[in-house]
Design a protein around this motif. Sequence first.
Motif, PDB file in Angstrom:
ATOM      1  N   MET A   1     -18.450 -26.655 -59.874  1.00  0.00           N
ATOM      2  CA  MET A   1     -19.617 -26.081 -60.496  1.00  0.00           C
ATOM      3  C   MET A   1     -19.198 -25.081 -61.570  1.00  0.00           C
ATOM      4  O   MET A   1     -19.842 -25.004 -62.614  1.00  0.00           O
ATOM      5  CB  MET A   1     -20.502 -25.405 -59.443  1.00  0.00           C
ATOM      6  N   MET A   2     -18.132 -24.351 -61.314  1.00  0.00           N
ATOM      7  CA  MET A   2     -17.662 -23.382 -62.300  1.00  0.00           C
ATOM      8  C   MET A   2     -17.318 -24.076 -63.617  1.00  0.00           C
ATOM      9  O   MET A   2     -17.660 -23.587 -64.696  1.00  0.00           O
ATOM     10  CB  MET A   2     -16.446 -22.626 -61.770  1.00  0.00           C
ATOM     11  N   ASP A   3     -16.678 -25.247 -63.536  1.00  0.00           N
ATOM     12  CA  ASP A   3     -16.330 -25.975 -64.752  1.00  0.00           C
ATOM     13  C   ASP A   3     -17.569 -26.424 -65.516  1.00  0.00           C
ATOM     14  O   ASP A   3     -17.566 -26.467 -66.751  1.00  0.00           O
ATOM     15  CB  ASP A   3     -15.448 -27.185 -64.422  1.00  0.00           C
ATOM     16  N   ALA A   4     -18.637 -26.743 -64.790  1.00  0.00           N
ATOM     17  CA  ALA A   4     -19.888 -27.121 -65.447  1.00  0.00           C
ATOM     18  C   ALA A   4     -20.454 -25.930 -66.219  1.00  0.00           C
ATOM     19  O   ALA A   4     -20.920 -26.073 -67.352  1.00  0.00           O
ATOM     20  CB  ALA A   4     -20.897 -27.644 -64.432  1.00  0.00           C
ATOM     21  N   GLY A  18     -14.652 -33.588 -64.323  1.00  0.00           N
ATOM     22  CA  GLY A  18     -14.784 -33.465 -62.874  1.00  0.00           C
ATOM     23  C   GLY A  18     -16.092 -33.998 -62.317  1.00  0.00           C
ATOM     24  O   GLY A  18     -16.165 -34.370 -61.147  1.00  0.00           O
ATOM     25  N   ILE A  19     -17.145 -34.033 -63.138  1.00  0.00           N
ATOM     26  CA  ILE A  19     -18.443 -34.521 -62.655  1.00  0.00           C
ATOM     27  C   ILE A  19     -18.984 -35.675 -63.492  1.00  0.00           C
ATOM     28  O   ILE A  19     -19.964 -36.299 -63.116  1.00  0.00           O
ATOM     29  CB  ILE A  19     -19.506 -33.402 -62.604  1.00  0.00           C
ATOM     30  N   GLY A  20     -18.385 -35.924 -64.632  1.00  0.00           N
ATOM     31  CA  GLY A  20     -18.883 -36.986 -65.496  1.00  0.00           C
ATOM     32  C   GLY A  20     -20.037 -36.517 -66.347  1.00  0.00           C
ATOM     33  O   GLY A  20     -20.243 -35.319 -66.542  1.00  0.00           O
ATOM     34  N   ARG A  21     -20.813 -37.456 -66.826  1.00  0.00           N
ATOM     35  CA  ARG A  21     -21.932 -37.156 -67.727  1.00  0.00           C
ATOM     36  C   ARG A  21     -23.107 -36.576 -66.948  1.00  0.00           C
ATOM     37  O   ARG A  21     -23.562 -37.161 -65.971  1.00  0.00           O
ATOM     38  CB  ARG A  21     -22.372 -38.456 -68.424  1.00  0.00           C
ATOM     39  N   MET A  33     -28.117 -33.390 -60.983  1.00  0.00           N
ATOM     40  CA  MET A  33     -26.727 -33.328 -60.529  1.00  0.00           C
ATOM     41  C   MET A  33     -26.697 -32.741 -59.124  1.00  0.00           C
ATOM     42  O   MET A  33     -27.260 -31.673 -58.874  1.00  0.00           O
ATOM     43  CB  MET A  33     -25.886 -32.476 -61.483  1.00  0.00           C
ATOM     44  N   VAL A  34     -26.073 -33.444 -58.210  1.00  0.00           N
ATOM     45  CA  VAL A  34     -25.919 -32.987 -56.834  1.00  0.00           C
ATOM     46  C   VAL A  34     -24.474 -32.538 -56.670  1.00  0.00           C
ATOM     47  O   VAL A  34     -23.549 -33.335 -56.812  1.00  0.00           O
ATOM     48  CB  VAL A  34     -26.254 -34.109 -55.826  1.00  0.00           C
ATOM     49  N   PHE A  35     -24.277 -31.254 -56.416  1.00  0.00           N
ATOM     50  CA  PHE A  35     -22.940 -30.716 -56.218  1.00  0.00           C
ATOM     51  C   PHE A  35     -22.578 -30.825 -54.749  1.00  0.00           C
ATOM     52  O   PHE A  35     -23.277 -30.304 -53.888  1.00  0.00           O
ATOM     53  CB  PHE A  35     -22.869 -29.252 -56.674  1.00  0.00           C
ATOM     54  N   ASP A  36     -21.483 -31.512 -54.470  1.00  0.00           N
ATOM     55  CA  ASP A  36     -21.036 -31.736 -53.101  1.00  0.00           C
ATOM     56  C   ASP A  36     -19.523 -31.909 -53.163  1.00  0.00           C
ATOM     57  O   ASP A  36     -18.902 -31.628 -54.184  1.00  0.00           O
ATOM     58  CB  ASP A  36     -21.721 -32.982 -52.535  1.00  0.00           C
ATOM     59  N   LEU A  37     -18.914 -32.376 -52.083  1.00  0.00           N
ATOM     60  CA  LEU A  37     -17.477 -32.631 -52.120  1.00  0.00           C
ATOM     61  C   LEU A  37     -17.155 -33.563 -53.282  1.00  0.00           C
ATOM     62  O   LEU A  37     -16.156 -33.388 -53.979  1.00  0.00           O
ATOM     63  CB  LEU A  37     -16.991 -33.219 -50.802  1.00  0.00           C
TER      64      LEU A  37
END
Length: 78
Positions: A1-4, A18-21, A33-37
């Motif tokens: 999430m920090m990178d986002a 790390g999360i894509g588009r 966007m769902v932040f999870d493992l």
Amino acid sequence: MMDAWIAFARTGDPSHPGIGRWEPYEEETRPTMVFDLESRLERDPYAEERLAAAALAGAAVEAVELNYKHGTQAARLD
């Protein structure tokens, strides 16, 4: 999430490797966007719950409007 957050601060777009588009939000498809493992983009997550809450809110508004129209006290919704 920090990178986002960092990507968003730098470019105005939170997407990063790390999360894509991360698609911009639009009401029709509701990309979220769902932040999870493993973070992922989902379309309209919890749609059933959102629609149920909207229906309850609509019923509450209708009850208040009806009571106001007829000059009665507020109805209990429990």
